[in-house]
Design a protein around this motif. Sequence first.
Motif, mmCIF file in Angstrom:
data_model
loop_
_atom_site.group_PDB
_atom_site.id
_atom_site.type_symbol
_atom_site.label_atom_id
_atom_site.label_comp_id
_atom_site.label_asym_id
_atom_site.label_seq_id
_atom_site.Cartn_x
_atom_site.Cartn_y
_atom_site.Cartn_z
ATOM 1 N N VAL A 52 6.285 -13.745 88.552
ATOM 2 C CA VAL A 52 6.257 -14.072 89.778
ATOM 3 C C VAL A 52 7.307 -14.826 89.903
ATOM 4 O O VAL A 52 7.618 -14.354 91.711
ATOM 5 N N HIS A 53 8.625 -15.006 89.732
ATOM 6 C CA HIS A 53 9.109 -15.436 90.126
ATOM 7 C C HIS A 53 10.309 -14.596 91.391
ATOM 8 O O HIS A 53 10.488 -14.362 92.152
ATOM 9 N N SER A 54 9.965 -12.725 90.618
ATOM 10 C CA SER A 54 10.814 -11.615 91.570
ATOM 11 C C SER A 54 10.050 -11.517 92.762
ATOM 12 O O SER A 54 10.003 -11.199 93.822
ATOM 13 N N LEU A 55 8.673 -11.617 92.861
ATOM 14 C CA LEU A 55 7.623 -11.014 93.513
ATOM 15 C C LEU A 55 8.022 -12.207 94.426
ATOM 16 O O LEU A 55 8.179 -12.097 95.662
ATOM 17 N N LEU A 85 15.066 -28.632 91.756
ATOM 18 C CA LEU A 85 15.694 -29.372 91.313
ATOM 19 C C LEU A 85 14.066 -29.731 90.012
ATOM 20 O O LEU A 85 13.861 -29.649 89.045
ATOM 21 N N ALA A 86 13.255 -29.293 90.823
ATOM 22 C CA ALA A 86 11.972 -29.604 91.285
ATOM 23 C C ALA A 86 11.382 -28.491 89.851
ATOM 24 O O ALA A 86 10.389 -28.447 89.031
ATOM 25 N N ALA A 87 11.765 -27.341 89.970
ATOM 26 C CA ALA A 87 11.432 -26.345 89.097
ATOM 27 C C ALA A 87 12.067 -26.341 88.010
ATOM 28 O O ALA A 87 11.243 -26.194 87.137
ATOM 29 N N LEU A 88 13.385 -26.948 87.285
ATOM 30 C CA LEU A 88 14.241 -26.834 86.385
ATOM 31 C C LEU A 88 12.925 -28.320 85.492
ATOM 32 O O LEU A 88 12.934 -28.064 84.253
ATOM 33 N N VAL A 89 12.604 -29.273 86.336
ATOM 34 C CA VAL A 89 12.566 -30.157 85.607
ATOM 35 C C VAL A 89 10.721 -29.902 85.226
ATOM 36 O O VAL A 89 10.509 -30.081 83.405
ATOM 37 N N LEU A 90 10.437 -28.945 86.015
ATOM 38 C CA LEU A 90 9.646 -28.264 85.148
ATOM 39 C C LEU A 90 8.766 -27.601 84.656
ATOM 40 O O LEU A 90 8.575 -27.162 83.114
ATOM 41 N N PHE A 91 10.275 -26.444 84.248
ATOM 42 C CA PHE A 91 10.420 -25.220 83.461
ATOM 43 C C PHE A 91 10.302 -26.356 82.165
ATOM 44 O O PHE A 91 10.161 -25.856 81.445
ATOM 45 N N ALA A 92 11.236 -26.855 81.947
ATOM 46 C CA ALA A 92 12.209 -28.063 80.241
ATOM 47 C C ALA A 92 10.310 -28.521 79.859
ATOM 48 O O ALA A 92 10.777 -28.692 78.919
ATOM 49 N N LEU A 93 9.856 -29.573 81.041
ATOM 50 C CA LEU A 93 9.246 -29.950 80.333
ATOM 51 C C LEU A 93 7.212 -29.416 80.227
ATOM 52 O O LEU A 93 6.458 -30.342 79.553
ATOM 53 N N GLY A 94 7.477 -28.377 80.942
ATOM 54 C CA GLY A 94 5.764 -27.733 81.152
ATOM 55 C C GLY A 94 5.235 -27.285 79.612
ATOM 56 O O GLY A 94 6.276 -26.348 79.287
ATOM 57 N N ALA A 102 4.207 -22.598 88.529
ATOM 58 C CA ALA A 102 4.347 -22.956 89.684
ATOM 59 C C ALA A 102 6.358 -23.084 89.031
ATOM 60 O O ALA A 102 7.197 -23.334 90.147
ATOM 61 N N ALA A 103 7.157 -23.565 88.409
ATOM 62 C CA ALA A 103 8.259 -23.521 87.998
ATOM 63 C C ALA A 103 9.074 -22.790 87.863
ATOM 64 O O ALA A 103 10.067 -22.363 89.357
ATOM 65 N N GLY A 108 11.651 -19.448 92.664
ATOM 66 C CA GLY A 108 12.264 -17.972 93.482
ATOM 67 C C GLY A 108 12.024 -18.770 94.897
ATOM 68 O O GLY A 108 13.037 -17.467 94.893
ATOM 69 N N ALA A 109 11.535 -19.694 95.172
ATOM 70 C CA ALA A 109 11.589 -19.642 96.372
ATOM 71 C C ALA A 109 12.917 -20.196 96.504
ATOM 72 O O ALA A 109 14.005 -20.433 97.587
ATOM 73 N N GLY A 110 13.795 -21.881 95.746
ATOM 74 C CA GLY A 110 14.902 -21.314 95.750
ATOM 75 C C GLY A 110 16.090 -20.477 96.097
ATOM 76 O O GLY A 110 17.137 -20.732 97.440
#
Length: 456
Positions: A52-55, A85-94, A102-103, A108-110
């Motif tokens: 997902v990240h690479s794509l 920032l949103a990605a890291l929070v989601l990744f850390a807590l998801g 989504a993270a 990837g977008a960032g």
Amino acid sequence: MTPHLDPRTARRRFAVVTFLFWLPVGLYLPALVLLPTARGFSVAVIAGLFAVHSLTVAVLELPTGGLSDVVGRRPVLAVAGVLNLAALVLFALGTAAWVLTAAMFLLGAGRALSSGPAEAWYVDTVHAHSGADTELRTGLARAGTASAAALAAGTLIGGALPWLLGLGPGLGARLAAATSGVVLPLSVPGLLGGAVVLVFVAYVLTRLPEPARPPATLRGVVAGVPATVLGGLRLGASDGLIRRLLLTTCAIGAALGTIELLMPGRTAALTGAPESGAVVFAGLACGGFACTAVGSHLAPFTARLAGGAERAVLVGLGAMAAGLLLLTASAAWSGTWALVLLAVGYALVYLALGSTGPNGNELLHSRVGSAHRATALSVQSLALQALGASIGLVAAALPQGPLRWLPGALLLVAGALLWVRRGRTGGGGPGGNRRDRAESPRADATAATARSGVGA
């Protein structure tokens, strides 16, 4: 009108913003696989998250580069920081697969948004103050040193924090219990990275001034971004030096993709266990970042010693190829000597990588105007990632042993050969070969084309 920063100030701020961007990346890298694993996700699911990240990066790389050329460097960098920032929070807590998906999409977008704007801001600022012939490689080298140092420091901190939280009275266990398993010790580096991202966004908004642009309407952006992207691609197709740089980037991407794919398994095979192999690989990765930092710092000296930026690229690619050939040879050995060859080859690859990048990018900026600068950097980044991903398919189809390492090494040798004739004939100054430069597409014309789609 915004006053132009002097080159020394611009160089310092470029290095700081680069460090602040890459430090969070280093912090979350050690937990990137381990945290989802600790939450019970399989290797297949984690591989899907990486895809997902690479794509996302591949799809958005060029449009986001064009967006930076149309609406400005600072707003695009700030948005990249917010998404990270949103990605890291989601990744850390998801704890659910869709949250981690989504993270990785946001990450990837960032990453796509951040690919090029800071460097384009630095080059634009220096050119506005001192003219288009100003030497750039020192600032590019300092930024390369800053990014490698940030990754090295972040990797050490991100790897040590979860371990430290598990020592003593079990602070990590109490933290997990108090949050019903939402915050694990492996979550802490990502959350710390989010705090650094906040500093990054604040720095971008307050310390990276750029000239005011005409207000961009939605219609103007929609029309301007594709036009800018196509203009950047045409520039790469019509300019021989840019084509050579892009082919060089492809070769480097193949080399790095080979190393990233094969090195963890190789260290595990040499040490006899995945756990000890992971420790050795972490040490090599940190050492590689340090070598890249040293190589970047020495890039201006390398160019002076070699007689110009083009010869410096040739020397760097030759050294990278030699390092990867050492890694190839080490795959045929076992024991202490194999480990020595592995360490020397790995260090040589990343030392030469640090030296090659600033000199190659200075040549790129000598041929690309401000209107397409971020787009050109995005094309370069896309080439790096595309070959890095493709070489994995080739290596996986080959039998185990030295043969798997050979395609990446041969592509690096081919990349170096592209510069042999150029390295003998010219192009040492900041602007490269002036005759070639005069024949390249003019920046003024491309700038006018890009601005035509943006207006009130």
